[in-house]
Design a protein around this motif. Sequence first.
Motif, PDB file in Angstrom:
ATOM      1  N   GLU A  37       0.730  -1.302   0.049  1.00 40.28           N
ATOM      2  CA  GLU A  37       0.046  -0.033   0.066  1.00 40.28           C
ATOM      3  C   GLU A  37       0.749   1.146   0.153  1.00 40.28           C
ATOM      4  OE1 GLU A  37      -2.612  -0.486   3.324  1.00 40.28           O
ATOM      5  OE2 GLU A  37      -3.837  -2.030   2.278  1.00 40.28           O
ATOM      6  N   GLN A  38       2.062   1.139   0.487  1.00 45.30           N
ATOM      7  CA  GLN A  38       2.944   2.273   0.296  1.00 45.30           C
ATOM      8  C   GLN A  38       3.446   2.658  -1.140  1.00 45.30           C
ATOM      9  OE1 GLN A  38       3.663   3.809   3.171  1.00 45.30           O
ATOM     10  NE2 GLN A  38       2.430   2.353   3.989  1.00 45.30           N
ATOM     11  N   PRO A  39       2.989   3.888  -1.650  1.00 41.60           N
ATOM     12  CA  PRO A  39       3.362   4.136  -2.854  1.00 41.60           C
ATOM     13  C   PRO A  39       4.775   4.203  -3.523  1.00 41.60           C
ATOM     14  CG  PRO A  39       2.570   6.108  -1.800  1.00 41.60           C
ATOM     15  CD  PRO A  39       2.477   4.829  -0.675  1.00 41.60           C
ATOM     16  N   ASP A  40       5.560   4.307  -2.437  1.00 37.09           N
ATOM     17  CA  ASP A  40       7.132   4.665  -2.829  1.00 37.09           C
ATOM     18  C   ASP A  40       7.835   3.139  -2.490  1.00 37.09           C
ATOM     19  OD1 ASP A  40       6.791   4.814  -0.087  1.00 37.09           O
ATOM     20  OD2 ASP A  40       8.329   6.258   0.036  1.00 37.09           O
ATOM     21  N   PHE A  41       7.033   2.150  -1.979  1.00 43.07           N
ATOM     22  CA  PHE A  41       7.679   0.833  -1.753  1.00 43.07           C
ATOM     23  C   PHE A  41       8.892   0.386  -2.498  1.00 43.07           C
ATOM     24  CE2 PHE A  41       8.057  -3.649  -1.171  1.00 43.07           C
ATOM     25  CZ  PHE A  41       8.755  -3.644  -0.106  1.00 43.07           C
TER      26      PHE A  41
END
Length: 93
Positions: A37-41
Amino acid sequence: GAICALTFNLLRRACAEAAKLPGTPHLSLNVSPVQLEQPDFAQELLKMLEEASFPPTRLEVEITEAALVTDREAARTSRSRTSRTPRATASAS
């Protein structure tokens, strides 16, 4: 936040240990729904691998089925980004 930081710290240590081993060992990383869910993962993962001088082709990213169902679009985006370099696989959990 905390799970991503913990994951990257563990992966950093694993990369350092793998570098000491003979041959070209591969590592496997199980990714949680929270991480997807983290956009920058994906970008952070690739950045960490570069900083550790660990070839992304030697990292297998495992994505649980539950993670794919939780938010299909986020999972699809992260998988698309990571599949360009590390091997991305789905595992049943």
